[in-house]
Design an enzyme around this catalytic site. Sequence first.
Site, short mmCIF file in Angstrom:
data_model
loop_
_atom_site.label_atom_id
_atom_site.label_comp_id
_atom_site.label_asym_id
_atom_site.label_seq_id
_atom_site.Cartn_x
_atom_site.Cartn_y
_atom_site.Cartn_z
N PRO A 29 -4.00 -2.37 -3.66
CA PRO A 29 -5.24 -2.33 -2.88
C PRO A 29 -5.38 -3.57 -2.00
O PRO A 29 -6.25 -4.42 -2.21
CB PRO A 29 -6.32 -2.26 -3.95
N LYS A 30 -4.53 -3.66 -0.98
CA LYS A 30 -4.44 -4.89 -0.19
C LYS A 30 -5.18 -4.78 1.13
O LYS A 30 -5.14 -3.75 1.80
CB LYS A 30 -2.97 -5.22 0.07
N LYS A 31 -5.86 -5.88 1.49
CA LYS A 31 -6.54 -6.00 2.77
C LYS A 31 -6.20 -7.35 3.39
O LYS A 31 -5.82 -8.29 2.70
CB LYS A 31 -8.06 -5.88 2.57
N ARG A 73 0.82 -1.21 0.00
CA ARG A 73 0.00 0.00 0.00
C ARG A 73 0.86 1.26 0.00
O ARG A 73 0.59 2.21 -0.74
CB ARG A 73 -0.94 -0.01 1.21
#
Length: 263
Positions: free
Chosen positions: A117-119, A111
């Site tokens: 767009p990492k979760k 990020r």
Amino acid sequence: MRETEILERAFAMPLTSPSYPPGPYRFVNREYLIITYRTDPAKLRAVVPEPLELDQREALVKYEFIRMPDSNGFGDYTESGQVIPVSFRGRRGSYTHCMFLDDEGPISGGRELWGFPKKLAKPTLRTEVDTLIGTLDYGPLRVATGTMGYKHREVDLSHVKASLEAPNFLLKIIPHVDGTPRICELVEYHLEDVTIKGAWTGPAALHLTPHALAPVADLPVLEVVSAVHILADLTLGLGKVVHDYLQQPSRRLLEARAMSLVG
């Protein structure tokens, strides 16, 4: 701590114990299951940011499960998400729409450095008897399951290498302390020093389940087009900014939108 010391040490958060080290970021035995499918064109257009362009004849998404057992600085982890074929100023590439993974370091680094767009979630990729299986769990709920027949047919390695070396695009957003965007950029990066150790295809299936916070099913599976299983060594190259949304005239559009919300 003196200001000069802060500047010398400032690389990532937190200052005294960064979540990830400086690169280069080399991956050994990186394993992919990539299932390409056709989706709703209108829903696809709604999530791809300008100035990226979609192929008007196709509405394709690549759903990826990626196993990374040996990565410099990031360790051993797995990720999963959606990548969309796009073009930018006449060059074909891919836009990363969403990624879910199980390791803090590459979430923070991805990020902060590139804008991935990492979760946080729980993806897996494994072989079960004669089937390659990828899954994604968000909390206790299964939101994605991909399967492919294990190594049914070899595919052209040069074609796979070219696809991995194509441009990749990300939307990097970092807010200011007042909540407004301080950075809002389209970033381009490349995979470098790619060595393909093997690539195979076979029959494949993909199932996506709706979830409020992991909305992979918002790009529904209408038809599975193809699948590929890849084993490779590569380096994740750093990025460059190719479009700044906060420069004119994009800033004027942003300000106008903010005023309309206030009104």
